[in-house]
Design a protein around this motif. Structure first.
Motif, PDB file in Angstrom:
ATOM      1  N   VAL A 328       8.003 -12.493  25.099  1.00 46.07           N
ATOM      2  CA  VAL A 328       8.849 -11.065  24.742  1.00 46.07           C
ATOM      3  C   VAL A 328      10.355 -11.072  24.774  1.00 46.07           C
ATOM      4  O   VAL A 328      11.283 -10.568  23.681  1.00 46.07           O
ATOM      5  N   GLU A 329      10.864 -11.720  25.862  1.00 44.59           N
ATOM      6  CA  GLU A 329      12.410 -11.903  25.464  1.00 44.59           C
ATOM      7  C   GLU A 329      12.961 -12.463  24.117  1.00 44.59           C
ATOM      8  O   GLU A 329      13.663 -11.714  23.608  1.00 44.59           O
ATOM      9  N   ASP A 330      12.303 -13.755  24.009  1.00 49.27           N
ATOM     10  CA  ASP A 330      12.803 -14.369  22.725  1.00 49.27           C
ATOM     11  C   ASP A 330      12.583 -13.341  21.502  1.00 49.27           C
ATOM     12  O   ASP A 330      13.612 -13.389  20.684  1.00 49.27           O
ATOM     13  N   ALA A 331      11.393 -12.681  21.525  1.00 50.47           N
ATOM     14  CA  ALA A 331      11.332 -11.918  20.224  1.00 50.47           C
ATOM     15  C   ALA A 331      12.577 -10.596  20.111  1.00 50.47           C
ATOM     16  O   ALA A 331      12.929 -10.358  19.178  1.00 50.47           O
ATOM     17  N   LEU A 332      12.649 -10.134  21.403  1.00 49.39           N
ATOM     18  CA  LEU A 332      13.457  -8.965  21.446  1.00 49.39           C
ATOM     19  C   LEU A 332      14.971  -9.350  21.177  1.00 49.39           C
ATOM     20  O   LEU A 332      15.730  -8.850  20.216  1.00 49.39           O
ATOM     21  N   ARG A 333      15.168 -10.499  21.687  1.00 51.13           N
ATOM     22  CA  ARG A 333      16.686 -11.179  21.416  1.00 51.13           C
ATOM     23  C   ARG A 333      16.667 -11.495  20.187  1.00 51.13           C
ATOM     24  O   ARG A 333      17.706 -10.996  19.343  1.00 51.13           O
ATOM     25  N   GLU A 334      15.774 -12.160  19.439  1.00 50.77           N
ATOM     26  CA  GLU A 334      15.790 -12.569  17.987  1.00 50.77           C
ATOM     27  C   GLU A 334      15.799 -11.523  17.058  1.00 50.77           C
ATOM     28  O   GLU A 334      16.793 -11.349  15.976  1.00 50.77           O
ATOM     29  N   GLY A 335      14.991 -10.250  17.386  1.00 50.53           N
ATOM     30  CA  GLY A 335      15.041  -9.383  16.362  1.00 50.53           C
ATOM     31  C   GLY A 335      16.415  -8.342  16.591  1.00 50.53           C
ATOM     32  O   GLY A 335      16.694  -7.504  15.765  1.00 50.53           O
ATOM     33  N   LEU A 336      16.828  -8.141  17.830  1.00 45.82           N
ATOM     34  CA  LEU A 336      17.609  -6.906  18.174  1.00 45.82           C
ATOM     35  C   LEU A 336      18.916  -7.282  18.788  1.00 45.82           C
ATOM     36  O   LEU A 336      19.808  -6.296  18.694  1.00 45.82           O
ATOM     37  N   ALA A 337      19.386  -8.458  19.253  1.00 48.48           N
ATOM     38  CA  ALA A 337      20.393  -8.717  20.088  1.00 48.48           C
ATOM     39  C   ALA A 337      21.903  -8.512  19.050  1.00 48.48           C
ATOM     40  O   ALA A 337      21.714  -8.692  17.763  1.00 48.48           O
ATOM     41  N   GLY A 338      22.612  -8.055  19.545  1.00 47.42           N
ATOM     42  CA  GLY A 338      23.766  -7.655  18.762  1.00 47.42           C
ATOM     43  C   GLY A 338      23.937  -6.380  18.111  1.00 47.42           C
ATOM     44  O   GLY A 338      24.826  -5.793  17.770  1.00 47.42           O
ATOM     45  N   LEU A 339      22.696  -5.705  17.862  1.00 46.52           N
ATOM     46  CA  LEU A 339      22.518  -4.535  16.918  1.00 46.52           C
ATOM     47  C   LEU A 339      22.909  -3.216  17.843  1.00 46.52           C
ATOM     48  O   LEU A 339      23.248  -2.197  17.275  1.00 46.52           O
ATOM     49  N   ASP A 340      22.870  -3.434  19.195  1.00 48.40           N
ATOM     50  CA  ASP A 340      23.230  -2.297  20.022  1.00 48.40           C
ATOM     51  C   ASP A 340      22.380  -1.250  19.706  1.00 48.40           C
ATOM     52  O   ASP A 340      22.595   0.204  19.813  1.00 48.40           O
ATOM     53  N   VAL A 341      20.975  -1.475  19.742  1.00 50.69           N
ATOM     54  CA  VAL A 341      20.196  -0.227  19.379  1.00 50.69           C
ATOM     55  C   VAL A 341      19.039  -0.392  20.506  1.00 50.69           C
ATOM     56  O   VAL A 341      18.100   0.613  20.432  1.00 50.69           O
ATOM     57  N   ALA A 342      18.917  -1.305  21.602  1.00 53.91           N
ATOM     58  CA  ALA A 342      18.106  -1.368  22.626  1.00 53.91           C
ATOM     59  C   ALA A 342      18.497  -2.177  23.705  1.00 53.91           C
ATOM     60  O   ALA A 342      19.438  -2.940  23.512  1.00 53.91           O
ATOM     61  N   THR A 343      18.092  -1.574  25.013  1.00 56.14           N
ATOM     62  CA  THR A 343      18.194  -2.652  26.226  1.00 56.14           C
ATOM     63  C   THR A 343      16.777  -2.929  26.483  1.00 56.14           C
ATOM     64  O   THR A 343      15.824  -2.112  26.514  1.00 56.14           O
TER      65      THR A 343
END
Ligand code: PLP
Length: 433
Positions: A328-343
């Motif tokens: 879960v962590e890997d997928a969220l980081r891969e898909g969303l990190a840096g976009l500032d749209v989710a925590t």
């Protein structure tokens, strides 16, 4: 690369539209996969249930250690060996434990109903005779807690759940002068859904805070006390001793079960409280039951052998679960990190990951996911009345699907989150014109 991403809201219009187009394409590809995946409920996987299959050939005897025939009526408070095992695991005295049937939720419901109908040890009258009865509900929290209160006509007041427990300044202010505030939910260890752990300091404040209601009751639902995802096995605060030391021994009732230790549908549940509260509970329980399923209780005593046996068993669960949470962590980081749209949370235990998406997009994300064949818990489910005031919270439950499915589903969820956020940012800019 994720680290070089620009926050979505900082992108110039043309790049934002290009981003949206990429997400729309990714979403179309996702839909074309024809997935049928389910991250809705925190259920153990088949592999976890398999760990307990020795239960199916137990117990080997019909008598417990005290010589009681477990096939017969009686022993309302549960078998002594099981009470002792729960007592050690929960850090209480065996005399403070009732071992019950297969569901702690049923025990919670029973306690709320008894309080409404009869009042508790410290109640001046039955709660149903009060003008108003309300509970503090740390949010996000467990949807079935809230559904229970809604069903029973108990009002609910939100307080924020922080990483160390409920927002205590808010809690103390709300209970100090308002006698309608009769109780609160607390999931103290690896809370559902944020994974928060109530600190010693917060527990001490809960135990000692002045309350206008003399019978203010904390429902300390330690459903995930032993469900560690790392070697750091967090210990729950000793709330019963803290309440007792504060001169409020009846303030707390603790609950736990083996639903996510042995079998979710055929485990054993327990309640722990002051000796007076236990006597109060049993007095009322005795009118509806002649005793629990002691065959299943003995089966569990034989299967685990000891509290250490339970802990060792939970380490085997961890081996199955930890990789899913890492996925879960890997997928969220891969898909969303840096976009500032989710925590999102990185829980050290429990059954859930708490995902906060861009305000106003959670409902949209859940719908997008559903239309791509990925079932998520409905947006708002972790709030009383199903109402998330910011429409941003989504509870992810990665335990039940196999690891590959978790990977695929979570990559899809990340796409839905990014797509909904891009739509939102564009819509907001449009409305600013
Ligand atoms: N309490 C919490 C916080 C839960 O998350 C759950 C199940 O998801 C339960 C209680 C249900 O417990 P039981 O199976 O013992 O009724």
């Amino acid at each position: 690369m994720t680290s070089s991403r620009t926050p979505l809201t900082s992108l110039p219009d043309d790049e934002l539209h290009a981003f949206l187009a990429r997400q729309e394409q990714a979403y179309a590809d996702l839909q074309a996969e024809g997935l049928r995946l389910d991250l809705t409920r925190g259920k153990p996987s088949a592999a976890q249930l398999d760990l307990s299959d020795a239960l199916l050939t137990l117990p080997t005897t019909t008598k417990d250690g005290a010589g009681t025939d477990v096939r017969n009526y009686g022993v309302l408070e549960g078998l002594p060996e099981l009470r002792a095992m729960f007592a050690e695991l929960l850090g209480v005295d065996p005399a403070q434990v009732v071992a019950g049937g297969n569901s702690s939720l049923t025990m919670m419901y029973g306690v709320v109903v008894d309080l409404l109908l009869f009042g508790g040890v410290d109640s001046p009258r039955a709660w149903s005779q009060e003008e108003q009865v309300r509970f503090l509900c740390p949010v996000p929290g467990y949807d079935r807690h809230f559904a229970m209160l809604e069903e029973l006509g108990v009002g609910m007041v939100n307080v924020d759940m922080h990483q160390d427990g409920p927002d205590m300044d808010a809690v103390e202010a709300l209970v100090r002068d308002d006698p309608s505030m009769k109780g609160m939910w607390v999931v103290p260890t690896y809370s559902n859904p944020t994974g928060a752990v109530v600190s010693q300091e917060v527990a001490a404040r809960l135990a000692s805070m002045p309350t206008a209601a003399p019978d203010f009751t904390i429902f300390w639902d330690n459903a995930y006390a032993l469900h560690h995802l790392t070697e750091a096995e967090t210990k729950s605060a000793d709330i019963i001793s803290l309440c007792s030391a504060s001169g409020r021994p009846n303030r707390v009732v603790m609950f736990a079960s083996t639903s996510k230790i042995s079998y979710a549908g055929a485990g054993v549940a327990a309640l722990a409280a002051s000796v007076d509260t236990v006597a109060w509970y049993l007095r009322h329980l005795g009118k509806s039951s002649i005793g629990p399923d002691k065959v299943n209780q003995l089966r569990h005593v034989e299967f685990f052998g000891s509290a250490e046996g339970v802990r060792a068993h939970m380490r085997r669960h961890r081996e199955i679960l930890a990789p899913k949470f890492a996925a879960v962590e890997d997928a969220l980081r891969e898909g969303l990190a840096g976009l500032d749209v989710a925590t999102w949370s990185r829980p050290l235990g429990g059954y859930f990951v708490n995902l906060d998406v861009m305000d106003g997009t959670a409902t949209r994300v859940v719908r997008l996911a559903k239309e791509a064949g990925i079932a998520l818990t409905p947006a708002g489910a972790s709030f009383p009345y199903g109402r998330d005031p910011r429409d941003r919270n989504i509870r992810l439950a990665p335990t039940m699907p196999v690891l590959d499915e978790v990977r695929v589903a979570m990559a899809g969820v990340a796409t839905c989150v990014a797509l909904a956020a891009a739509e939102r940012v564009i819509a907001t800019r449009g409305s600013d014109d």
